[in-house]
Enzyme design. Structure first.
Site, short mmCIF file in Angstrom:
data_model
loop_
_atom_site.label_atom_id
_atom_site.label_comp_id
_atom_site.label_asym_id
_atom_site.label_seq_id
_atom_site.Cartn_x
_atom_site.Cartn_y
_atom_site.Cartn_z
N ASN A 1 9.17 8.36 4.67
CA ASN A 1 8.06 9.15 4.14
C ASN A 1 7.09 9.56 5.22
O ASN A 1 6.89 8.85 6.21
CB ASN A 1 7.32 8.36 3.05
CG ASN A 1 6.21 7.51 3.60
OD1 ASN A 1 5.10 8.00 3.84
ND2 ASN A 1 6.50 6.24 3.87
N ALA A 2 6.50 10.72 5.01
CA ALA A 2 5.36 11.14 5.82
C ALA A 2 4.41 11.83 4.85
O ALA A 2 4.31 13.05 4.80
CB ALA A 2 5.78 12.07 6.94
N SER B 1 9.02 -0.17 -1.46
CA SER B 1 10.13 0.74 -1.70
C SER B 1 11.04 0.30 -2.84
O SER B 1 11.67 1.13 -3.49
CB SER B 1 10.98 0.88 -0.43
OG SER B 1 10.18 1.33 0.62
N LYS C 1 -3.65 2.52 -2.29
CA LYS C 1 -3.33 3.53 -1.28
C LYS C 1 -4.44 3.49 -0.23
O LYS C 1 -5.60 3.24 -0.57
CB LYS C 1 -3.29 4.89 -1.97
CG LYS C 1 -3.11 6.07 -1.07
CD LYS C 1 -1.66 6.46 -0.98
CE LYS C 1 -1.49 7.59 0.05
NZ LYS C 1 -0.25 7.44 0.79
N SER D 1 0.83 -1.21 0.00
CA SER D 1 0.00 0.00 0.00
C SER D 1 0.87 1.26 0.00
O SER D 1 1.93 1.30 0.60
CB SER D 1 -0.89 -0.01 1.23
OG SER D 1 -1.69 1.15 1.23
N CYS E 1 0.01 2.80 10.29
CA CYS E 1 0.68 3.97 9.73
C CYS E 1 1.29 4.78 10.88
O CYS E 1 0.59 5.13 11.82
CB CYS E 1 -0.30 4.83 8.95
SG CYS E 1 0.45 6.35 8.35
N LYS F 1 -3.16 -5.11 8.90
CA LYS F 1 -1.74 -4.73 8.73
C LYS F 1 -1.24 -4.08 9.99
O LYS F 1 -1.71 -3.01 10.39
CB LYS F 1 -1.58 -3.78 7.53
CG LYS F 1 -0.11 -3.42 7.26
CD LYS F 1 0.07 -2.77 5.92
CE LYS F 1 1.53 -2.45 5.65
NZ LYS F 1 1.73 -1.87 4.32
N ASN G 1 -5.46 -0.67 7.73
CA ASN G 1 -4.23 0.01 8.10
C ASN G 1 -4.27 0.33 9.58
O ASN G 1 -4.85 1.32 10.01
CB ASN G 1 -4.09 1.28 7.25
CG ASN G 1 -2.83 2.06 7.55
OD1 ASN G 1 -2.18 1.83 8.56
ND2 ASN G 1 -2.49 2.98 6.67
N GLY H 1 1.21 11.34 4.80
CA GLY H 1 0.05 11.75 5.60
C GLY H 1 -1.27 11.25 5.05
O GLY H 1 -2.29 11.93 5.15
#
Lengths: 233, 293
Positions: free
Chosen positions: B66-67, B257, B42, B19, B122, B157, B119, B69
């Site tokens: 990463n952020a 990544s 996403k 994701s 995060c 997750k 999610n 958001g």
């Protein structure tokens, strides 16, 4: 990310500047960098030479950037993306407004490498035509006729003998690129055209998906320069 | 030789697009699905989120930080985008929410989904993601409420920054169909010239090669304790990493990544896995949990 220092700023008018860095970035024309204007945002900008960006103020961050002072720091990631592919034969460069930025770099690069370069440089008004002296063999066109010929770049492109060019490079606003694309499609020469595209970006390195186009290609990593026949306007 | 079955979903290979990577548009999901076993979108919530200001993603020597958001349109418009997805590999819709009720409500927007991924991990959102995913009771409540609203498989997750066994068990008790471990881990980077944190959100989630051993241990621990399938994610970059995760007990893996290296990365890994299975003369699915014997 690394930092560069601003060495020189050329301010053309209240909306346009070229910002020179104190170091040259190993890059090719058409590539872009992510510029972090500290205190504002990080934005993608095409290189206008190995050590400069040429910017139009369109928002808060670009406004701060064009007014930046010599000696200040900028955060840089990159250069990223696929550059223009050069030619050794005859090149036609078509620039619209601030879309001239990557073509300044390409022009310098091709000068020592190809037979001839012709530039068609258009804008809405005279104010948006900046740094014209960077181009040698250039025809100017403005929509309001305040400088050069009155009309659009497409009007001038239509008068050109397209077959005499080995490569055609385009950068400018989306409507202009779309009109050029249609024109080149009619002449069946999309395979020798290259378009530098623009889109909202976050990562700049092909992972986040913010700049994906309708055809599934990423502007940041598959582009920003695309061959005409890879695009789908 | 590469096929695996994950909660009744038939995957042509065990590689799933993670994701947050190229997951906002149907067109890019499709490009990934050409070679991936499945794709995860996403994360989407009930309401649109703009996300943080750039810089939101930076690459460093061992991966990414990463952020973003959770920048995403609202559920309704994202569903319209996903309708365009041509299903050449199963579509897993990732959901984020601030409460169990919201999670459950989200499922009805996505009839095109083959499964849902919750999610719960995060690391850079207030009152969502990891903040609710660290509470075992709440995780159990969320999973069971979502399960009561949908017949589709539901994956939880979770993050390595929790007690994974405790949270994993809570999700299993809530009747999760699989556990996905791990999300990115909290981290940051500072620019030494400007002397300021680089990310606009100051801290973000670290992914990429750096976190692989941590994710692998999570998979190992969960395999010892749980009976539902585990999907391993975190720093998987080479085909050997995939084999390693499967030996540790993962039924499938997620890759994110590594797409940094190429948008054709799934193709390249797939070819390597084919060569590997030709050499071992074993199905990839036979490897699952083998390192535990």
């Amino acid at each position: 990310m690394f930092s560069v220092r601003v060495e020189k700023v050329i301010k053309y008018n209240e909306n346009f500047s070229t910002i020179f860095f104190d170091s040259y970035l190993k890059s090719y024309p058409g590539q872009f960098i992510m510029v972090n204007v500290f205190g504002y945002e990080e934005i993608p900008l095409s290189l206008s030479s190995p050590n400069s960006v040429t910017v139009k103020a369109v928002g808060e961050t670009t406004r701060a950037l064009i007014n930046i002072q010599t000696g200040e720091l900028l955060g840089i990631r990159g250069p990223f993306g696929r550059p223009f592919t050069p030619t050794s034969d005859r090149a036609l460069l078509i620039a619209g407004g601030i879309g001239a930025a990557p073509l300044f770099y390409l022009h310098d690069y091709l000068k020592t490498r190809c037979k001839s370069i012709k530039v068609i440089y258009g804008a809405k008004t005279q104010e948006e035509l900046i740094w014209k002296s960077r181009f040698e063999n250039v025809v100017i066109v403005t929509e309001d006729g305040s400088e050069g010929i009155k009309g659009t770049v497409l009007d001038l492109v239509k008068k050109e003998d397209i077959d005499s060019y080995s490569k055609i490079y385009c950068c400018g606003p989306k409507e202009m690129l779309k009109a050029l694309y249609k024109h080149f499609e009619d002449f069946d020469v999309l395979n020798k055209t290259e378009f530098s595209m623009e889109n909202y970006m976050r990562c700049g390195i092909g992972v986040c998906g913010s700049c994906v186009m309708e055809n599934g290609l990423r502007v940041c990593a598959d582009g920003p320069v695309f061959r005409g026949d890879e695009l789908d306007f | 030789m590469l096929e695996v079955e994950l909660c009744n979903l038939k995957l042509k290979n065990p590689m799933v697009l993670a994701s947050g990577i190229l997951g906002s548009k149907s067109s890019s999901l499709y490009r990934m699905a050409e070679d991936a076993g499945a794709v995860v979108t996403k994360s989407v919530g009930l309401h649109a989120r703009e996300g943080y200001r750039n810089p939101t993603v930076i690459n460093y020597a061992h991966g990414l930080i990463n952020a973003v958001g959770l920048a995403s349109p609202n559920a309704e418009s994202f569903a319209r985008e996903l309708e365009k997805y041509v299903k050449i590999a199963p579509l897993i819709v990732s959901l984020y929410a601030f409460s169990a009720e919201e999670f459950a409500e989200l499922t009805k927007f996505f009839p095109m989904a083959d499964a849902f991924e919750l999610n719960l991990s995060c690391p850079h959102i207030k009152k969502a993601g990891l903040e609710i995913g660290s509470d075992a009771e709440l995780v159990k409540e969320i999973v069971s409420m979502v399960k009561s609203k949908t017949k589709k498989p539901v994956f939880a997750k979770i993050s390595a920054m929790t007690n994974v066994v405790e949270i994993g068990k809570a999700a299993e008790e809530g009747k999760a169909d699989a556990i996905v471990v791990t999300n990115t881990l909290k981290g940051m980077a500072i620019d030494i010239m400007s002397r300021k944190p680089i990310l606009s959100n100051i801290s973000g989630g670290v992914s990429g090669e750096a976190i692989k051993p941590i994710a692998l241990k999570c998979v190992w621990d969960l395999y010892e304790e749980l009976s539902i399938p585990i999907v391993g994610v975190g720093g998987i970059t080479t085909w050997k990493d995939i084999v390693e995760f499967m030996l540790a007990g993962a039924t499938a893996v997620q890759i994110g990544s590594a797409i940094f290296y190429s948008s054709r990365y799934f193709y390249s890994l797939k070819e390597s896995l084919i060569a590997y299975t030709r050499w071992t003369k074993e199905k990839l699915s036979d490897l699952i949990g083998k390192a535990h014997n």
